[in-house]
Design a protein around this motif. Structure first.
Motif, PDB file in Angstrom:
ATOM      1  N   MET A 170      -9.536  19.884  -3.714  1.00 38.83           N
ATOM      2  CA  MET A 170      -8.488  19.375  -2.863  1.00 38.83           C
ATOM      3  C   MET A 170      -8.530  17.851  -2.767  1.00 38.83           C
ATOM      4  O   MET A 170      -7.496  17.230  -2.555  1.00 38.83           O
ATOM      5  N   ARG A 171      -9.705  17.274  -2.960  1.00 36.74           N
ATOM      6  CA  ARG A 171      -9.812  15.815  -2.900  1.00 36.74           C
ATOM      7  C   ARG A 171      -8.967  15.147  -3.975  1.00 36.74           C
ATOM      8  O   ARG A 171      -8.430  14.068  -3.755  1.00 36.74           O
ATOM      9  N   VAL A 172      -8.840  15.796  -5.128  1.00 32.13           N
ATOM     10  CA  VAL A 172      -8.031  15.223  -6.209  1.00 32.13           C
ATOM     11  C   VAL A 172      -6.558  15.216  -5.809  1.00 32.13           C
ATOM     12  O   VAL A 172      -5.844  14.238  -6.062  1.00 32.13           O
ATOM     13  N   VAL A 173      -6.107  16.284  -5.181  1.00 31.01           N
ATOM     14  CA  VAL A 173      -4.711  16.350  -4.731  1.00 31.01           C
ATOM     15  C   VAL A 173      -4.454  15.268  -3.680  1.00 31.01           C
ATOM     16  O   VAL A 173      -3.452  14.554  -3.749  1.00 31.01           O
ATOM     17  N   VAL A 174      -5.356  15.147  -2.722  1.00 33.51           N
ATOM     18  CA  VAL A 174      -5.215  14.127  -1.680  1.00 33.51           C
ATOM     19  C   VAL A 174      -5.173  12.741  -2.309  1.00 33.51           C
ATOM     20  O   VAL A 174      -4.310  11.917  -1.982  1.00 33.51           O
ATOM     21  N   ALA A 175      -6.089  12.480  -3.224  1.00 35.17           N
ATOM     22  CA  ALA A 175      -6.138  11.170  -3.876  1.00 35.17           C
ATOM     23  C   ALA A 175      -4.871  10.914  -4.698  1.00 35.17           C
ATOM     24  O   ALA A 175      -4.326   9.806  -4.676  1.00 35.17           O
ATOM     25  N   THR A 176      -4.399  11.927  -5.412  1.00 35.79           N
ATOM     26  CA  THR A 176      -3.199  11.767  -6.242  1.00 35.79           C
ATOM     27  C   THR A 176      -1.985  11.435  -5.379  1.00 35.79           C
ATOM     28  O   THR A 176      -1.228  10.508  -5.688  1.00 35.79           O
ATOM     29  N   VAL A 177      -1.806  12.183  -4.312  1.00 40.46           N
ATOM     30  CA  VAL A 177      -0.659  11.925  -3.430  1.00 40.46           C
ATOM     31  C   VAL A 177      -0.794  10.544  -2.788  1.00 40.46           C
ATOM     32  O   VAL A 177       0.173   9.781  -2.742  1.00 40.46           O
ATOM     33  N   ALA A 178      -1.987  10.222  -2.306  1.00 43.17           N
ATOM     34  CA  ALA A 178      -2.190   8.910  -1.678  1.00 43.17           C
ATOM     35  C   ALA A 178      -1.895   7.786  -2.666  1.00 43.17           C
ATOM     36  O   ALA A 178      -1.212   6.813  -2.316  1.00 43.17           O
ATOM     37  N   LEU A 179      -2.363   7.903  -3.893  1.00 39.43           N
ATOM     38  CA  LEU A 179      -2.105   6.876  -4.902  1.00 39.43           C
ATOM     39  C   LEU A 179      -0.619   6.792  -5.237  1.00 39.43           C
ATOM     40  O   LEU A 179      -0.076   5.694  -5.410  1.00 39.43           O
ATOM     41  N   ALA A 180       0.052   7.937  -5.308  1.00 38.39           N
ATOM     42  CA  ALA A 180       1.486   7.937  -5.598  1.00 38.39           C
ATOM     43  C   ALA A 180       2.258   7.270  -4.456  1.00 38.39           C
ATOM     44  O   ALA A 180       3.162   6.460  -4.692  1.00 38.39           O
ATOM     45  N   VAL A 231      16.343  14.463  -2.036  1.00 39.43           N
ATOM     46  CA  VAL A 231      15.283  15.309  -2.608  1.00 39.43           C
ATOM     47  C   VAL A 231      14.034  14.477  -2.874  1.00 39.43           C
ATOM     48  O   VAL A 231      12.913  14.918  -2.588  1.00 39.43           O
ATOM     49  N   ARG A 232      14.198  13.264  -3.386  1.00 40.35           N
ATOM     50  CA  ARG A 232      13.048  12.395  -3.643  1.00 40.35           C
ATOM     51  C   ARG A 232      12.268  12.147  -2.349  1.00 40.35           C
ATOM     52  O   ARG A 232      11.044  12.302  -2.313  1.00 40.35           O
ATOM     53  N   SER A 233      12.965  11.786  -1.293  1.00 37.13           N
ATOM     54  CA  SER A 233      12.293  11.524  -0.019  1.00 37.13           C
ATOM     55  C   SER A 233      11.665  12.794   0.545  1.00 37.13           C
ATOM     56  O   SER A 233      10.555  12.757   1.087  1.00 37.13           O
ATOM     57  N   ALA A 234      12.373  13.912   0.415  1.00 40.03           N
ATOM     58  CA  ALA A 234      11.837  15.183   0.918  1.00 40.03           C
ATOM     59  C   ALA A 234      10.586  15.600   0.142  1.00 40.03           C
ATOM     60  O   ALA A 234       9.628  16.111   0.739  1.00 40.03           O
ATOM     61  N   LEU A 235      10.578  15.378  -1.163  1.00 34.31           N
ATOM     62  CA  LEU A 235       9.386  15.703  -1.961  1.00 34.31           C
ATOM     63  C   LEU A 235       8.207  14.823  -1.569  1.00 34.31           C
ATOM     64  O   LEU A 235       7.069  15.305  -1.475  1.00 34.31           O
ATOM     65  N   LEU A 236       8.461  13.553  -1.338  1.00 34.40           N
ATOM     66  CA  LEU A 236       7.389  12.662  -0.894  1.00 34.40           C
ATOM     67  C   LEU A 236       6.873  13.082   0.483  1.00 34.40           C
ATOM     68  O   LEU A 236       5.672  13.029   0.752  1.00 34.40           O
ATOM     69  N   CYS A 237       7.773  13.517   1.342  1.00 33.07           N
ATOM     70  CA  CYS A 237       7.385  14.008   2.665  1.00 33.07           C
ATOM     71  C   CYS A 237       6.528  15.269   2.531  1.00 33.07           C
ATOM     72  O   CYS A 237       5.463  15.376   3.157  1.00 33.07           O
ATOM     73  N   ALA A 238       6.984  16.218   1.718  1.00 31.24           N
ATOM     74  CA  ALA A 238       6.246  17.476   1.541  1.00 31.24           C
ATOM     75  C   ALA A 238       4.884  17.234   0.903  1.00 31.24           C
ATOM     76  O   ALA A 238       3.873  17.821   1.328  1.00 31.24           O
ATOM     77  N   ALA A 239       4.839  16.381  -0.109  1.00 34.24           N
ATOM     78  CA  ALA A 239       3.559  16.077  -0.758  1.00 34.24           C
ATOM     79  C   ALA A 239       2.598  15.417   0.224  1.00 34.24           C
ATOM     80  O   ALA A 239       1.401  15.733   0.258  1.00 34.24           O
ATOM     81  N   SER A 240       3.122  14.520   1.043  1.00 32.48           N
ATOM     82  CA  SER A 240       2.289  13.860   2.050  1.00 32.48           C
ATOM     83  C   SER A 240       1.762  14.870   3.063  1.00 32.48           C
ATOM     84  O   SER A 240       0.603  14.796   3.481  1.00 32.48           O
ATOM     85  N   LEU A 241       2.602  15.828   3.445  1.00 32.27           N
ATOM     86  CA  LEU A 241       2.188  16.847   4.402  1.00 32.27           C
ATOM     87  C   LEU A 241       1.096  17.738   3.822  1.00 32.27           C
ATOM     88  O   LEU A 241       0.105  18.043   4.497  1.00 32.27           O
ATOM     89  N   VAL A 242       1.245  18.134   2.558  1.00 33.47           N
ATOM     90  CA  VAL A 242       0.214  18.944   1.894  1.00 33.47           C
ATOM     91  C   VAL A 242      -1.098  18.163   1.806  1.00 33.47           C
ATOM     92  O   VAL A 242      -2.174  18.685   2.116  1.00 33.47           O
ATOM     93  N   ALA A 243      -1.006  16.908   1.397  1.00 33.90           N
ATOM     94  CA  ALA A 243      -2.208  16.081   1.295  1.00 33.90           C
ATOM     95  C   ALA A 243      -2.830  15.842   2.668  1.00 33.90           C
ATOM     96  O   ALA A 243      -4.057  15.817   2.803  1.00 33.90           O
ATOM     97  N   GLY A 285      -4.768  18.868   3.468  1.00 34.33           N
ATOM     98  CA  GLY A 285      -5.993  18.872   2.672  1.00 34.33           C
ATOM     99  C   GLY A 285      -7.013  17.871   3.168  1.00 34.33           C
ATOM    100  O   GLY A 285      -8.210  18.161   3.242  1.00 34.33           O
ATOM    101  N   ALA A 286      -6.553  16.695   3.523  1.00 38.63           N
ATOM    102  CA  ALA A 286      -7.463  15.661   4.014  1.00 38.63           C
ATOM    103  C   ALA A 286      -8.065  16.058   5.353  1.00 38.63           C
ATOM    104  O   ALA A 286      -9.259  15.853   5.597  1.00 38.63           O
ATOM    105  N   ALA A 287      -7.251  16.650   6.218  1.00 40.00           N
ATOM    106  CA  ALA A 287      -7.753  17.056   7.536  1.00 40.00           C
ATOM    107  C   ALA A 287      -8.714  18.237   7.412  1.00 40.00           C
ATOM    108  O   ALA A 287      -9.745  18.277   8.096  1.00 40.00           O
ATOM    109  N   ALA A 288      -8.400  19.174   6.519  1.00 43.39           N
ATOM    110  CA  ALA A 288      -9.239  20.375   6.367  1.00 43.39           C
ATOM    111  C   ALA A 288     -10.578  20.071   5.708  1.00 43.39           C
ATOM    112  O   ALA A 288     -11.576  20.728   5.989  1.00 43.39           O
TER     113      ALA A 288
END
Length: 180
Positions: free
Chosen positions: A1-11, A118-130, A133-136
């Motif tokens: 999960m750290r890779v997903v968090v890092a990927t979203v944060a970097l994006a 859609v672009r903004s919503a995807l960034l929102c959803a990705a941030s929420l998933v990350a 993951g970061a909190a868990a």
């Protein structure tokens, strides 16, 4: 999960960096961004400079929180809220039949449309998933990934940044030609 968090944060850092540069590269660029908010019919003319400045400050705060050690959860929470706000504002602009361009990444002649939402919503959803993951996993630091995971995160984030920033151009490229 750290890779997903890092990927979203970097994006998110990459997208916000391009966004900030496009709005702050000159006084005229800032003025065009503020005028773009009026053209989108989401902000009255008198409030446009203030809302533009607050938007830029929020983007900088989120990017800074994602870069600062120990504040990944706060940065991802801010990112989720920021992109939710952008999604809502763009949705309102479409409902009001605004013809202005989305000046998220500089001057754009493409009228705001569903792809921008859609672009903004995807960034929102990705941030929420990350964020989840970061909190868990108590991932407060984005550093410390093994080299291969870091390279993978950077590569995917780079691809996402380019795809999201040049969305209008990519959509134009893949659009079917008009029949005669």
């Amino acid at each position: 999960m750290r890779v997903v968090v890092a990927t979203v944060a970097l994006a998110v850092i990459g997208v916000l960096s391009v966004s900030l540069f496009s709005k702050l590269r000159s006084r005229a660029a800032f003025g065009e961004f503020a005028a773009g908010l009026v053209a989108l019919r989401v902000v009255p003319t008198r409030w446009a400079p203030l809302v533009a400045a607050l938007s830029i400050a929020a983007e900088a705060a989120v990017a800074g929180a994602l870069l600062w050690p120990g504040t990944a959860v706060a940065g991802l929470a801010g990112s989720t809220l920021l992109f939710a706000g952008f999604t809502a504002a763009l949705s309102v602009a479409i409902r009001r039949k605004a013809t202005g361009g989305c000046r998220c990444f500089g001057a754009s002649s493409t009228p705001v449309g569903r792809p921008h939402v859609v672009r903004s919503a995807l960034l929102c959803a990705a941030s929420l998933v990350a964020l989840g993951g970061a909190a868990a996993t108590s991932t407060e630091r984005l550093s410390g990934l093994p080299a291969v995971q870091l390279v993978a995160a950077l590569a995917v984030a780079g691809f996402l940044v380019v795809s999201l920033v040049w969305l209008d151009e990519l959509l134009w490229l893949f659009r079917r030609p008009a029949s005669s």
